[in-house]
Design a protein around this motif. Structure first.
Motif, PDB file in Angstrom:
ATOM      1  N   TYR A 255       8.871  15.545  26.571  1.00  0.00           N
ATOM      2  CA  TYR A 255       7.803  14.756  26.762  1.00  0.00           C
ATOM      3  C   TYR A 255       7.358  14.498  25.273  1.00  0.00           C
ATOM      4  O   TYR A 255       6.282  13.837  25.054  1.00  0.00           O
ATOM      5  CB  TYR A 255       6.511  15.317  27.728  1.00  0.00           C
ATOM      6  CG  TYR A 255       6.107  16.657  27.609  1.00  0.00           C
ATOM      7  CD1 TYR A 255       5.640  17.154  26.614  1.00  0.00           C
ATOM      8  CD2 TYR A 255       6.774  17.533  28.556  1.00  0.00           C
ATOM      9  CE1 TYR A 255       5.258  18.735  26.688  1.00  0.00           C
ATOM     10  CE2 TYR A 255       6.411  18.685  28.562  1.00  0.00           C
ATOM     11  CZ  TYR A 255       5.733  19.286  27.542  1.00  0.00           C
ATOM     12  OH  TYR A 255       5.272  20.746  27.672  1.00  0.00           O
ATOM     13  N   LYS A 256       7.854  15.387  24.012  1.00  0.00           N
ATOM     14  CA  LYS A 256       7.610  15.456  22.732  1.00  0.00           C
ATOM     15  C   LYS A 256       8.533  14.664  22.032  1.00  0.00           C
ATOM     16  O   LYS A 256       8.410  14.412  20.986  1.00  0.00           O
ATOM     17  CB  LYS A 256       7.442  16.764  22.095  1.00  0.00           C
ATOM     18  CG  LYS A 256       6.223  17.684  22.900  1.00  0.00           C
ATOM     19  CD  LYS A 256       6.202  18.901  22.194  1.00  0.00           C
ATOM     20  CE  LYS A 256       4.990  19.823  22.691  1.00  0.00           C
ATOM     21  NZ  LYS A 256       5.028  21.058  22.169  1.00  0.00           N
ATOM     22  N   THR A 257       9.449  13.728  22.798  1.00  0.00           N
ATOM     23  CA  THR A 257      10.420  13.099  22.179  1.00  0.00           C
ATOM     24  C   THR A 257      10.094  11.637  22.440  1.00  0.00           C
ATOM     25  O   THR A 257       9.601  11.362  23.712  1.00  0.00           O
ATOM     26  CB  THR A 257      11.811  13.275  22.888  1.00  0.00           C
ATOM     27  OG1 THR A 257      11.918  14.766  22.802  1.00  0.00           O
ATOM     28  CG2 THR A 257      13.031  12.706  22.283  1.00  0.00           C
ATOM     29  N   ASP A 258      10.387  10.660  21.458  1.00  0.00           N
ATOM     30  CA  ASP A 258      10.074   9.315  21.686  1.00  0.00           C
ATOM     31  C   ASP A 258      11.191   8.795  22.361  1.00  0.00           C
ATOM     32  O   ASP A 258      12.390   8.619  21.929  1.00  0.00           O
ATOM     33  CB  ASP A 258      10.113   8.665  20.280  1.00  0.00           C
ATOM     34  CG  ASP A 258       9.569   7.112  20.458  1.00  0.00           C
ATOM     35  OD1 ASP A 258       9.916   6.817  21.733  1.00  0.00           O
ATOM     36  OD2 ASP A 258       9.725   6.570  19.139  1.00  0.00           O
ATOM     37  N   LEU A 259      11.173   8.552  23.731  1.00  0.00           N
ATOM     38  CA  LEU A 259      12.158   8.114  24.660  1.00  0.00           C
ATOM     39  C   LEU A 259      11.808   6.289  24.996  1.00  0.00           C
ATOM     40  O   LEU A 259      12.186   5.903  25.956  1.00  0.00           O
ATOM     41  CB  LEU A 259      12.114   8.731  25.878  1.00  0.00           C
ATOM     42  CG  LEU A 259      12.319   9.987  25.875  1.00  0.00           C
ATOM     43  CD1 LEU A 259      12.154  10.825  27.234  1.00  0.00           C
ATOM     44  CD2 LEU A 259      13.792  10.352  25.234  1.00  0.00           C
ATOM     45  N   ARG A 260      11.288   5.591  23.811  1.00  0.00           N
ATOM     46  CA  ARG A 260      11.117   4.430  24.139  1.00  0.00           C
ATOM     47  C   ARG A 260      12.623   3.548  24.110  1.00  0.00           C
ATOM     48  O   ARG A 260      13.359   3.904  23.396  1.00  0.00           O
ATOM     49  CB  ARG A 260      10.272   3.513  23.243  1.00  0.00           C
ATOM     50  CG  ARG A 260       8.893   3.885  23.347  1.00  0.00           C
ATOM     51  CD  ARG A 260       7.793   3.463  22.178  1.00  0.00           C
ATOM     52  NE  ARG A 260       8.108   4.358  20.970  1.00  0.00           N
ATOM     53  CZ  ARG A 260       7.357   4.188  19.873  1.00  0.00           C
ATOM     54  NH1 ARG A 260       6.474   3.047  19.831  1.00  0.00           N
ATOM     55  NH2 ARG A 260       7.684   4.630  18.565  1.00  0.00           N
ATOM     56  N   LYS A 261      12.690   2.510  24.684  1.00  0.00           N
ATOM     57  CA  LYS A 261      13.779   1.642  24.696  1.00  0.00           C
ATOM     58  C   LYS A 261      14.016   0.901  23.572  1.00  0.00           C
ATOM     59  O   LYS A 261      13.067   0.605  23.064  1.00  0.00           O
ATOM     60  CB  LYS A 261      13.835   0.838  26.089  1.00  0.00           C
ATOM     61  CG  LYS A 261      13.806   1.354  27.460  1.00  0.00           C
ATOM     62  CD  LYS A 261      13.593   0.419  28.532  1.00  0.00           C
ATOM     63  CE  LYS A 261      12.485  -0.237  28.919  1.00  0.00           C
ATOM     64  NZ  LYS A 261      12.154  -1.025  30.076  1.00  0.00           N
ATOM     65  N   PRO A 262      15.278   0.836  23.274  1.00  0.00           N
ATOM     66  CA  PRO A 262      16.568   1.030  23.963  1.00  0.00           C
ATOM     67  C   PRO A 262      16.960   2.145  24.233  1.00  0.00           C
ATOM     68  O   PRO A 262      16.989   2.842  23.036  1.00  0.00           O
ATOM     69  CB  PRO A 262      17.598  -0.109  23.385  1.00  0.00           C
ATOM     70  CG  PRO A 262      17.051  -0.100  21.921  1.00  0.00           C
ATOM     71  CD  PRO A 262      15.646  -0.129  22.106  1.00  0.00           C
ATOM     72  N   VAL A 263      17.483   2.915  25.065  1.00  0.00           N
ATOM     73  CA  VAL A 263      17.589   4.385  25.136  1.00  0.00           C
ATOM     74  C   VAL A 263      18.707   4.701  26.305  1.00  0.00           C
ATOM     75  O   VAL A 263      18.558   4.024  27.335  1.00  0.00           O
ATOM     76  CB  VAL A 263      16.148   5.170  25.615  1.00  0.00           C
ATOM     77  CG1 VAL A 263      15.884   4.818  26.873  1.00  0.00           C
ATOM     78  CG2 VAL A 263      16.378   6.593  25.592  1.00  0.00           C
ATOM     79  N   ALA A 264      19.269   5.691  25.957  1.00  0.00           N
ATOM     80  CA  ALA A 264      20.318   6.131  27.272  1.00  0.00           C
ATOM     81  C   ALA A 264      20.000   7.947  27.388  1.00  0.00           C
ATOM     82  O   ALA A 264      19.743   8.467  26.332  1.00  0.00           O
ATOM     83  CB  ALA A 264      21.545   6.188  26.817  1.00  0.00           C
ATOM     84  N   ILE A 265      20.048   8.280  28.510  1.00  0.00           N
ATOM     85  CA  ILE A 265      19.755   9.612  28.879  1.00  0.00           C
ATOM     86  C   ILE A 265      21.231  10.154  29.481  1.00  0.00           C
ATOM     87  O   ILE A 265      21.688   9.683  30.445  1.00  0.00           O
ATOM     88  CB  ILE A 265      18.689   9.760  30.017  1.00  0.00           C
ATOM     89  CG1 ILE A 265      17.380   9.252  29.614  1.00  0.00           C
ATOM     90  CG2 ILE A 265      18.518  11.423  30.305  1.00  0.00           C
ATOM     91  CD1 ILE A 265      16.879   9.884  28.175  1.00  0.00           C
ATOM     92  N   VAL A 266      21.610  11.132  28.765  1.00  0.00           N
ATOM     93  CA  VAL A 266      22.856  11.911  29.251  1.00  0.00           C
ATOM     94  C   VAL A 266      22.597  13.113  29.956  1.00  0.00           C
ATOM     95  O   VAL A 266      21.838  13.833  29.559  1.00  0.00           O
ATOM     96  CB  VAL A 266      23.890  12.377  28.113  1.00  0.00           C
ATOM     97  CG1 VAL A 266      25.241  12.634  28.402  1.00  0.00           C
ATOM     98  CG2 VAL A 266      23.865  11.064  27.057  1.00  0.00           C
ATOM     99  N   LEU A 267      23.182  13.204  31.190  1.00  0.00           N
ATOM    100  CA  LEU A 267      23.086  14.486  32.066  1.00  0.00           C
ATOM    101  C   LEU A 267      24.576  14.908  32.220  1.00  0.00           C
ATOM    102  O   LEU A 267      25.418  14.224  32.641  1.00  0.00           O
ATOM    103  CB  LEU A 267      22.531  13.800  33.437  1.00  0.00           C
ATOM    104  CG  LEU A 267      21.161  13.496  33.564  1.00  0.00           C
ATOM    105  CD1 LEU A 267      20.893  12.492  34.489  1.00  0.00           C
ATOM    106  CD2 LEU A 267      19.925  14.605  33.610  1.00  0.00           C
TER     107      LEU A 267
END
Length: 238
Positions: A174-186
């Motif tokens: 929640y301290k990271t800028d995750l505004r689009k365009p974005v991809a999350i890797v799991l």
């Protein structure tokens, strides 16, 4: 591929997914009758069969009186990403459990993701179990198979998409800028994101833990991270 369940059929009808045949139980019920009428209106192929036939087709007694033959599942081409405006992608690096895969699909759809990317090998693929766990939401999102996840990440970064991997050594999410365009890797349930994939990410993000808990189930982690992407983009939108 044969999938089953009333909610699955409702999602198929809502998304106009192609079907080969729909099998309905010969047991009358209000909801089933309504579904049959809807299928008739759409002029989709269907037949009425007894419970034993449906059980044989679905390999379960929990078919809810509906089995749908959708043929081969239609994976989307990687090129579809170029047509997306400010994409929100979910990349699964060798997720093995179909229940985790299905749960992540449902969360991805609910949080507004555009596509889920999986590797062609060493990964859970789309199966009737995955469709069932996703409660049919799989038909509302693009599922893409790629030969090489690391190369795929390199390509989307060149399109201007920021890529963040979920890892215990990352920055608090929640301290990271995750505004689009974005991809999350799991990553994989046991080993996490592979090193060659991790090094291609723009950054790593983590979910802080208390009481000496080391990690969460990957589908739970997906829920937390993907909804943070949605929250940030709603807050930052004009």
């Amino acid at each position: 591929m044969k999938v089953y369940g009333r909610n699955i059929l409702k999602e198929i009808l809502e998304t106009n997914t192609k079907v080969r045949m729909i099998y309905f139980s010969d047991t009358n019920s209000g909801e089933l009758t309504d579904l049959i009428e809807e299928v008739k209106k759409r002029k989709l192929p269907f037949t009425i069969a007894n419970k034993k036939v449906l059980q044989r087709l679905s390999n379960t007694e929990k078919h809810q009186g509906v089995v749908i033959d959708i043929g081969e599942f239609e994976y989307k081409d990687e090129g579809i990403i170029e047509s997306l405006e400010k994409p929100f992608l979910v990349i699964l690096d060798q997720i093995q459990d179909p229940h985790n895969f299905g749960a992540i699909i449902r969360t991805a759809v609910a949080s507004g993701a555009n596509a889920i990317i999986i590797p062609k090998k060493n990964s859970a693929q789309v199966t009737p179990t995955v469709v069932k766990v996703s409660v049919g939401t799989i038909f509302k999102i693009n599922i893409i198979k790629t030969t090489n996840i690391a190369r795929f990440i390199k390509n989307i970064k060149e399109m201007g998409i920021w890529v963040y991997g979920a890892d215990t050594n990352g920055k608090v999410y929640y301290k990271t800028d995750l505004r689009k365009p974005v991809a999350i890797v799991l990553g994989n349930e046991g080993s996490g994101i592979r090193p060659n994939v991790k090094e291609k990410c723009d950054g790593l993000i983590t979910i802080p833990m208390k009481n000496s808990v080391e990690s969460l189930n990957v589908s739970v982690s997906a829920g937390i991270l993907l909804y943070e992407v949605m929250r940030q983009n709603e807050n930052f939108s004009s």
